[in-house]
Motif scaffolding. Structure first.
Motif, PDB file in Angstrom:
ATOM      1  N   VAL A 191      -5.893  23.581 -14.515  1.00 46.10           N
ATOM      2  CA  VAL A 191      -5.949  24.926 -15.083  1.00 46.10           C
ATOM      3  C   VAL A 191      -4.621  25.652 -14.863  1.00 46.10           C
ATOM      4  CG1 VAL A 191      -6.988  27.206 -14.744  1.00 46.10           C
ATOM      5  CG2 VAL A 191      -8.451  25.212 -14.972  1.00 46.10           C
ATOM      6  N   GLY A 192      -4.005  25.425 -13.710  1.00 45.04           N
ATOM      7  CA  GLY A 192      -2.778  26.138 -13.387  1.00 45.04           C
ATOM      8  C   GLY A 192      -1.519  25.477 -13.890  1.00 45.04           C
ATOM      9  N   GLU A 193      -1.668  24.425 -14.679  1.00 49.15           N
ATOM     10  CA  GLU A 193      -0.520  23.658 -15.130  1.00 49.15           C
ATOM     11  C   GLU A 193       0.366  24.456 -16.092  1.00 49.15           C
ATOM     12  OE1 GLU A 193      -1.960  20.112 -16.774  1.00 49.15           O
ATOM     13  OE2 GLU A 193      -0.220  19.763 -18.009  1.00 49.15           O
ATOM     14  N   PHE A 194       1.668  24.309 -15.941  1.00 49.41           N
ATOM     15  CA  PHE A 194       2.573  25.045 -16.837  1.00 49.41           C
ATOM     16  C   PHE A 194       3.690  24.171 -17.409  1.00 49.41           C
ATOM     17  CE2 PHE A 194       6.373  27.699 -17.493  1.00 49.41           C
ATOM     18  CZ  PHE A 194       5.891  28.470 -18.530  1.00 49.41           C
ATOM     19  N   GLY A 195       4.432  23.555 -16.517  1.00 46.91           N
ATOM     20  CA  GLY A 195       5.630  22.835 -16.955  1.00 46.91           C
ATOM     21  C   GLY A 195       5.361  21.740 -17.968  1.00 46.91           C
ATOM     22  N   VAL A 196       4.339  20.948 -17.705  1.00 46.04           N
ATOM     23  CA  VAL A 196       4.031  19.834 -18.602  1.00 46.04           C
ATOM     24  C   VAL A 196       3.591  20.368 -19.968  1.00 46.04           C
ATOM     25  CG1 VAL A 196       2.590  17.799 -18.946  1.00 46.04           C
ATOM     26  CG2 VAL A 196       3.378  18.383 -16.651  1.00 46.04           C
ATOM     27  N   VAL A 197       2.713  21.381 -19.929  1.00 45.17           N
ATOM     28  CA  VAL A 197       2.213  21.957 -21.181  1.00 45.17           C
ATOM     29  C   VAL A 197       3.353  22.548 -21.994  1.00 45.17           C
ATOM     30  CG1 VAL A 197       0.503  23.509 -22.159  1.00 45.17           C
ATOM     31  CG2 VAL A 197       0.194  22.651 -19.860  1.00 45.17           C
ATOM     32  N   LYS A 212       0.815  -1.209   0.000  1.00 44.59           N
ATOM     33  CA  LYS A 212       0.000   0.000   0.000  1.00 44.59           C
ATOM     34  C   LYS A 212       0.859   1.274   0.000  1.00 44.59           C
ATOM     35  CE  LYS A 212      -3.460   2.535   2.613  1.00 44.59           C
ATOM     36  NZ  LYS A 212      -4.618   2.465   3.495  1.00 44.59           N
ATOM     37  N   VAL A 213       1.862   1.305   0.893  1.00 42.38           N
ATOM     38  CA  VAL A 213       2.690   2.518   0.987  1.00 42.38           C
ATOM     39  C   VAL A 213       3.396   2.811  -0.336  1.00 42.38           C
ATOM     40  CG1 VAL A 213       3.104   2.610   3.444  1.00 42.38           C
ATOM     41  CG2 VAL A 213       4.506   1.121   2.033  1.00 42.38           C
ATOM     42  N   PHE A 214       3.791   1.723  -0.998  1.00 43.50           N
ATOM     43  CA  PHE A 214       4.475   1.875  -2.290  1.00 43.50           C
ATOM     44  C   PHE A 214       3.581   2.606  -3.290  1.00 43.50           C
ATOM     45  CE2 PHE A 214       5.359   0.184  -6.523  1.00 43.50           C
ATOM     46  CZ  PHE A 214       6.709   0.469  -6.640  1.00 43.50           C
ATOM     47  N   PHE A 215       2.315   2.157  -3.375  1.00 43.72           N
ATOM     48  CA  PHE A 215       1.407   2.774  -4.339  1.00 43.72           C
ATOM     49  C   PHE A 215       0.983   4.172  -3.910  1.00 43.72           C
ATOM     50  CE2 PHE A 215       0.994  -1.676  -5.596  1.00 43.72           C
ATOM     51  CZ  PHE A 215       1.225  -1.529  -6.951  1.00 43.72           C
ATOM     52  N   GLU A 216       0.867   4.358  -2.587  1.00 40.62           N
ATOM     53  CA  GLU A 216       0.545   5.708  -2.102  1.00 40.62           C
ATOM     54  C   GLU A 216       1.638   6.692  -2.496  1.00 40.62           C
ATOM     55  OE1 GLU A 216      -2.003   6.401   1.773  1.00 40.62           O
ATOM     56  OE2 GLU A 216      -0.391   4.958   2.128  1.00 40.62           O
ATOM     57  N   ALA A 217       2.872   6.259  -2.328  1.00 41.23           N
ATOM     58  CA  ALA A 217       4.004   7.123  -2.679  1.00 41.23           C
ATOM     59  C   ALA A 217       3.999   7.408  -4.181  1.00 41.23           C
ATOM     60  CB  ALA A 217       5.314   6.463  -2.271  1.00 41.23           C
ATOM     61  N   LEU A 218       3.670   6.371  -4.961  1.00 43.21           N
ATOM     62  CA  LEU A 218       3.644   6.517  -6.419  1.00 43.21           C
ATOM     63  C   LEU A 218       2.601   7.555  -6.842  1.00 43.21           C
ATOM     64  CD1 LEU A 218       5.323   4.997  -8.516  1.00 43.21           C
ATOM     65  CD2 LEU A 218       3.325   3.567  -8.959  1.00 43.21           C
ATOM     66  N   VAL A 219       1.418   7.469  -6.224  1.00 45.22           N
ATOM     67  CA  VAL A 219       0.338   8.403  -6.550  1.00 45.22           C
ATOM     68  C   VAL A 219       0.728   9.830  -6.167  1.00 45.22           C
ATOM     69  CG1 VAL A 219      -2.008   9.094  -5.896  1.00 45.22           C
ATOM     70  CG2 VAL A 219      -1.531   6.715  -6.462  1.00 45.22           C
ATOM     71  N   ALA A 220       1.468   9.959  -5.061  1.00 44.18           N
ATOM     72  CA  ALA A 220       1.804  11.302  -4.559  1.00 44.18           C
ATOM     73  C   ALA A 220       2.979  11.929  -5.306  1.00 44.18           C
ATOM     74  CB  ALA A 220       2.107  11.235  -3.069  1.00 44.18           C
ATOM     75  N   LEU A 221       3.691  11.144  -6.116  1.00 41.96           N
ATOM     76  CA  LEU A 221       4.894  11.647  -6.802  1.00 41.96           C
ATOM     77  C   LEU A 221       4.721  13.002  -7.499  1.00 41.96           C
ATOM     78  CD1 LEU A 221       7.058   8.994  -8.664  1.00 41.96           C
ATOM     79  CD2 LEU A 221       7.754  10.689  -6.989  1.00 41.96           C
ATOM     80  N   PRO A 222       3.634  13.179  -8.293  1.00 40.94           N
ATOM     81  CA  PRO A 222       3.504  14.457  -8.990  1.00 40.94           C
ATOM     82  C   PRO A 222       3.441  15.673  -8.060  1.00 40.94           C
ATOM     83  CG  PRO A 222       1.981  12.852  -9.902  1.00 40.94           C
ATOM     84  CD  PRO A 222       2.572  12.231  -8.671  1.00 40.94           C
ATOM     85  N   LEU A 223       3.178  15.441  -6.767  1.00 40.91           N
ATOM     86  CA  LEU A 223       3.152  16.569  -5.830  1.00 40.91           C
ATOM     87  C   LEU A 223       4.537  17.156  -5.635  1.00 40.91           C
ATOM     88  CD1 LEU A 223       0.874  15.322  -2.905  1.00 40.91           C
ATOM     89  CD2 LEU A 223       0.353  17.078  -4.574  1.00 40.91           C
ATOM     90  N   VAL A 224       5.546  16.297  -5.669  1.00 39.67           N
ATOM     91  CA  VAL A 224       6.889  16.770  -5.361  1.00 39.67           C
ATOM     92  C   VAL A 224       7.793  16.860  -6.584  1.00 39.67           C
ATOM     93  CG1 VAL A 224       6.889  16.010  -2.974  1.00 39.67           C
ATOM     94  CG2 VAL A 224       7.551  14.419  -4.741  1.00 39.67           C
ATOM     95  N   LEU A 225       7.453  16.123  -7.631  1.00 38.01           N
ATOM     96  CA  LEU A 225       8.288  16.117  -8.831  1.00 38.01           C
ATOM     97  C   LEU A 225       8.118  17.442  -9.577  1.00 38.01           C
ATOM     98  CD1 LEU A 225       9.877  13.607  -9.565  1.00 38.01           C
ATOM     99  CD2 LEU A 225       8.124  13.071 -11.241  1.00 38.01           C
ATOM    100  N   PRO A 226       9.198  18.058 -10.044  1.00 35.74           N
ATOM    101  CA  PRO A 226       9.005  19.231 -10.887  1.00 35.74           C
ATOM    102  C   PRO A 226       8.223  18.815 -12.139  1.00 35.74           C
ATOM    103  CG  PRO A 226      11.322  18.926 -10.349  1.00 35.74           C
ATOM    104  CD  PRO A 226      10.606  17.701  -9.891  1.00 35.74           C
ATOM    105  N   PRO A 227       7.230  19.605 -12.537  1.00 36.70           N
ATOM    106  CA  PRO A 227       6.425  19.238 -13.710  1.00 36.70           C
ATOM    107  C   PRO A 227       7.287  19.056 -14.946  1.00 36.70           C
ATOM    108  CG  PRO A 227       5.460  21.106 -12.565  1.00 36.70           C
ATOM    109  CD  PRO A 227       6.763  20.827 -11.898  1.00 36.70           C
TER     110      PRO A 227
END
Lengths: 232, 251
Positions: free
Chosen positions: A166-172, A47-62
């Motif tokens: 709406v506020g996305e920048f880096g990926v776009v 579970k923790v593994f997948f939780e961390a995976l889901v949360a990755l975009p929070l900390v990863l630079p876009p």
């Protein structure tokens, strides 16, 4: 063209942004619900593994996400091969609306999954078990038991996913290609206006974004109070 | 000899150096970043000064400078932002000059050397052609002018994908997402960057000149080190480095 405070504004990035955000939210709710349910109920040590995976975009630079998407979605890559196999004419996703939605789904994933998960965790196991003993199938269990108890989670998930997209920048910036009416989003338009020293336009769009973001958060917190669910 | 005395001696020996050694903060347009690294490294070695280089899109750097960023020198990718800074009294009087003229180049990773670029463009047998956003980058304007000159601008417009700067435009092509793209010759001149296909160095007559200005900012008005660096950039050695990087240096 719109004229706001006497400043000429091209509204097309606004429509593109809303369309990307809306589609992304829809996709995120569809894939986020089973994901969040599974994560909320599982006892697995993974579970923790997948939780961390889901949360990755929070900390990863876009830009990291954007860079990997740019590489993995290129027309000579495996993703493109697979899409061609499925009958897509050339398999290319970069510089397309669909590509932006895919990027945004990754980018906003935690904003949809986490509130849903929190909400599902609040649903008492006893209620789920009771429904099951009454032979409720998965669908009616979901609609009649889980859904009414998790309304707050759904609203929060949908609004946050929408607003975050709406506020996305880096990926776009990385995979969009700035094509008018297709991949040029508001954040890119603002960046362009600043780059070209068109500060009046940048101001107007920024103020629109500011008011919009604040209103969305206001709605989320307002609804949160209104739909407070008392359990037990 | 104890460690302490060694330390004391080295402090005494090195102290004068640290008094003389100055630090410069330089803002540089993304397309010139690589060249600037070479220039500043050589300058550091020759003088003992330290140079901190910040690369970025010209418009962003301009906005930062207008809002008090602590740069001493600004190597711009255009003349618009430097002229504005001059009008606003933010630069050392008379310090503005063209340090390099950019050259535009069409990189075609899938086209072997010896094939006419104009024919490839006319045939249009590709899905995307990358260029810098003409609204944001002078290289984008030059790319549009080149296509206009070839009479292909409107035919090819639907195939455009736009990078926010010339580096991103290069990236679109390098990752295979666009089949070709107009980049700065400072990229195509480097075999490390352009290891596939061929490139077409667009003749200067096809577009208006890509004049790149440098200014010494007000903050460094009296800095001898800033002036020394400018002198180095204008020296024969500096000129040679800039030209080897794919630019033309006006006299």
């Amino acid at each position: 063209m719109w004229y706001i405070f006497g400043v000429e504004i091209d509204p097309s990035p606004i429509w593109t942004t809303l369309a990307v955000a809306f589609t992304t939210t829809l996709v995120l709710l569809i894939i986020g619900i089973p994901m969040a349910w599974k994560l909320a109920r599982t006892q697995s040590r993974w579970k923790v593994f997948f939780e961390a995976l889901v949360a990755l975009p929070l900390v990863l630079p876009p830009t990291v996400l954007g860079f990997y998407l740019l590489i993995s979605m290129n027309p000579n890559g495996m993703v493109a091969d697979f899409l061609r196999f499925l009958g897509h004419p050339d398999g290319q996703l970069t510089f397309t609306f669909v590509g932006l939605v895919i990027g945004s789904v990754f980018y906003s994933l935690p904003f949809a999954v986490q509130p849903l998960m929190r909400a599902f965790e609040q649903v008492p196991q006893s209620l789920v078990d009771a429904a099951k003993t009454m032979r409720a199938n998965t669908l009616s269990l979901f609609w009649q038991v889980v859904m009414p108890l998790s309304r707050r989670g759904f609203l929060t998930a949908a609004t946050l996913a929408f607003a975050h997209t709406v506020g996305e920048f880096g990926v776009v910036l990385m995979v969009g290609g700035n094509i008018p009416h297709e991949t040029r989003m508001v954040s890119i338009a603002i960046f362009d206006h600043v780059e070209t020293l068109e500060y009046a336009q940048a101001h107007v769009l920024s103020v629109i974004m500011l008011i919009f973001s604040f209103s969305v958060l206001l709605v989320v917190y307002g609804l949160n109070r209104k739909f407070e669910v008392k359990i037990g | 000899m104890t460690f302490k005395s060694l330390l004391a001696i080295s402090l005494i020996v090195l102290a004068p150096l640290s008094v003389l050694a100055d630090e410069l903060k330089i803002a540089v347009a993304a397309n010139f970043l690589k060249t600037m690294e070479t220039l500043s490294k050589n300058f550091e070695q020759q003088t003992g000064h330290t140079i901190k280089v910040s690369g970025g899109p010209t418009g962003k750097l301009y906005a930062q400078i207008e809002n008090g960023a602590p740069f001493d020198i600004f190597f711009s990718a255009d003349q618009k932002s430097t002229k504005k800074l001059e009008d606003d009294g933010k630069i050392k009087t008379g310090s503005r000059f063209i340090y390099a003229q950019g050259r535009l180049s069409l990189w075609m990773p899938n086209v072997p050397a010896g094939v006419e670029a104009a024919d490839v463009l006319k045939k249009g047998d590709f899905k995307h052609i990358a260029l810098a956003n003409p609204k944001a980058a002078p290289y984008g304007v030059a790319a549009e002018q080149t296509l206009e000159k070839l009479g292909l601008l409107e035919t090819l417009r639907p195939k455009f994908v736009m990078g926010e700067n010339i580096g991103q435009t290069y990236q679109f092509v390098a990752t295979g997402n666009a089949q070709m793209g107009f980049v700065a010759h400072s990229y195509t001149v480097d075999p490390k960057h352009v290891n596939k296909g061929s490139f077409w160095l667009v003749p200067l007559s096809y577009h208006s000149p890509l004049d790149q200005d440098v200014v010494v900012l007000k903050k460094a008005e009296n800095s001898k080190t800033a002036q020394a660096f400018i002198d180095y950039v204008r020296s024969a050695e500096g000129k040679q480095i800039i030209e080897a990087s794919g630019y033309t240096v006006p006299n």
